[in-house]
Structures are given as structure tokens and as C-alpha cells.
Design a protein around this motif. Structure first.
Motif, PDB file in Angstrom:
ATOM      1  N   ILE A   1       0.844  -1.179   0.000  1.00 28.31           N
ATOM      2  CA  ILE A   1       0.000   0.000   0.000  1.00 28.31           C
ATOM      3  C   ILE A   1       0.884   1.235   0.000  1.00 28.31           C
ATOM      4  N   SER A   2       0.311   2.336  -0.335  1.00 27.53           N
ATOM      5  CA  SER A   2       1.009   3.606  -0.309  1.00 27.53           C
ATOM      6  C   SER A   2       0.364   4.473   0.779  1.00 27.53           C
ATOM      7  N   ILE A   3       1.181   5.046   1.631  1.00 28.23           N
ATOM      8  CA  ILE A   3       0.683   5.848   2.752  1.00 28.23           C
ATOM      9  C   ILE A   3       1.114   7.298   2.556  1.00 28.23           C
ATOM     10  N   PRO A   4       0.156   8.240   2.581  1.00 27.59           N
ATOM     11  CA  PRO A   4       0.528   9.657   2.456  1.00 27.59           C
ATOM     12  C   PRO A   4       1.459  10.076   3.595  1.00 27.59           C
ATOM     13  N   PRO A   5       2.365  11.018   3.349  1.00 26.28           N
ATOM     14  CA  PRO A   5       3.344  11.417   4.363  1.00 26.28           C
ATOM     15  C   PRO A   5       2.734  11.983   5.643  1.00 26.28           C
ATOM     16  N   LYS A   6       1.492  12.458   5.610  1.00 31.47           N
ATOM     17  CA  LYS A   6       0.905  13.038   6.818  1.00 31.47           C
ATOM     18  C   LYS A   6       0.519  11.992   7.854  1.00 31.47           C
ATOM     19  N   TYR A   7       0.547  10.706   7.480  1.00 38.27           N
ATOM     20  CA  TYR A   7       0.221   9.618   8.403  1.00 38.27           C
ATOM     21  C   TYR A   7       1.478   8.846   8.773  1.00 38.27           C
ATOM     22  N   TYR A  45       5.941  -5.689  12.454  1.00 37.95           N
ATOM     23  CA  TYR A  45       5.577  -5.591  11.050  1.00 37.95           C
ATOM     24  C   TYR A  45       6.810  -5.183  10.259  1.00 37.95           C
ATOM     25  N   TYR A  46       6.760  -5.415   8.958  1.00 41.05           N
ATOM     26  CA  TYR A  46       7.878  -5.094   8.078  1.00 41.05           C
ATOM     27  C   TYR A  46       7.462  -3.960   7.154  1.00 41.05           C
ATOM     28  N   VAL A  47       8.322  -2.968   7.012  1.00 41.28           N
ATOM     29  CA  VAL A  47       8.054  -1.852   6.114  1.00 41.28           C
ATOM     30  C   VAL A  47       9.271  -1.640   5.240  1.00 41.28           C
ATOM     31  N   SER A  48       9.029  -1.505   3.951  1.00 37.69           N
ATOM     32  CA  SER A  48      10.098  -1.203   3.018  1.00 37.69           C
ATOM     33  C   SER A  48       9.772   0.108   2.328  1.00 37.69           C
ATOM     34  N   THR A  49      10.711   1.032   2.334  1.00 36.75           N
ATOM     35  CA  THR A  49      10.464   2.322   1.697  1.00 36.75           C
ATOM     36  C   THR A  49      11.202   2.466   0.379  1.00 36.75           C
ATOM     37  N   ALA A  50      12.038   1.492   0.033  1.00 38.14           N
ATOM     38  CA  ALA A  50      12.852   1.637  -1.171  1.00 38.14           C
ATOM     39  C   ALA A  50      12.609   0.534  -2.190  1.00 38.14           C
ATOM     40  N   GLY A  51      11.599  -0.287  -1.996  1.00 38.38           N
ATOM     41  CA  GLY A  51      11.344  -1.365  -2.928  1.00 38.38           C
ATOM     42  C   GLY A  51      11.269  -2.691  -2.211  1.00 38.38           C
ATOM     43  N   HIS A  52      11.069  -3.724  -2.964  1.00 41.06           N
ATOM     44  CA  HIS A  52      10.861  -5.041  -2.379  1.00 41.06           C
ATOM     45  C   HIS A  52      12.078  -5.933  -2.611  1.00 41.06           C
ATOM     46  N   ASP A  53      12.543  -6.551  -1.563  1.00 39.79           N
ATOM     47  CA  ASP A  53      13.617  -7.527  -1.650  1.00 39.79           C
ATOM     48  C   ASP A  53      13.073  -8.811  -1.050  1.00 39.79           C
ATOM     49  N   GLU A  54      12.703  -9.761  -1.886  1.00 49.92           N
ATOM     50  CA  GLU A  54      12.020 -10.967  -1.440  1.00 49.92           C
ATOM     51  C   GLU A  54      12.817 -11.750  -0.401  1.00 49.92           C
ATOM     52  N   GLU A  55      14.121 -11.833  -0.555  1.00 52.81           N
ATOM     53  CA  GLU A  55      14.930 -12.600   0.392  1.00 52.81           C
ATOM     54  C   GLU A  55      14.927 -11.950   1.774  1.00 52.81           C
ATOM     55  N   VAL A  56      14.986 -10.634   1.836  1.00 45.15           N
ATOM     56  CA  VAL A  56      14.935  -9.923   3.117  1.00 45.15           C
ATOM     57  C   VAL A  56      13.600 -10.192   3.802  1.00 45.15           C
ATOM     58  N   ILE A  57      12.520 -10.168   3.049  1.00 52.44           N
ATOM     59  CA  ILE A  57      11.191 -10.426   3.605  1.00 52.44           C
ATOM     60  C   ILE A  57      11.110 -11.857   4.138  1.00 52.44           C
TER      61      ILE A  57
END
Length: 78
Positions: A1-7, A45-57
Motif C-alpha cells: 500500500i502507499s501511505i501519504p506522508p501526513k500519516y 511488522y515489516y516496512v520497506s520504503t525503497a522497494g521489495h527484496d524478497e529474500e529480506v522479507i
């Protein structure tokens, strides 16, 4: 999902986990009220801000499954 910066990410994740846990309890467990003591989601929970890395997940999930098992085992002695 995409979260607006105000949240804050933690706010959105907490909201989603809370509402979905209530939905599961109502829909599949027959509960209408008094959800205290029920634990559906893991604490983190896991949050990625720069893209998805399947192995890290995959490593994150595996590590938290192991932590959850240890916590569950400690609860056996209460």
C-alpha cells in the motif's frame, strides 16, 4: 500500500491489524464483543520504503516465526 506522508506508518499498520483482527474474530470465531485476550497478528511488522527484496522479507518472516515459537513456549509455564 502507499501511505501519504501526513500519516505515520505505525498508525496505519496498527489500524489495519486492529480492524482486520476484529473482522476475523467476528466472521470466523463467532465473537461480537469482548476481543480482549485474543491475539491474531504478530507484534511487529515489516516496512520497506525503497522497494521489495524478497529474500529480506523471507528472512524477516522466518526470524519472527522463531521468536513467536519461543514466546509461545514460555507461556506454557504460566
Amino acid at each position: 500500500i502507499s501511505i501519504p506522508p501526513k500519516y505515520a506508518v505505525s498508525q496505519i499498520v496498527g489500524y489495519l491489524k486492529g480492524k482486520s483482527a476484529i473482522h476475523v474474530a467476528r466472521q470466523y470465531m463467532g465473537k461480537q464483543k469482548n476481543f480482549t485476550g485474543l491475539h491474531f497478528w504478530a507484534r511487529g511488522y515489516y516496512v520497506s520504503t525503497a522497494g521489495h527484496d524478497e529474500e529480506v522479507i523471507r528472512q524477516y518472516i522466518k526470524r519472527h516465526e522463531e521468536i513467536d515459537k519461543k514466546i509461545d513456549q514460555l507461556g506454557l509455564f504460566k
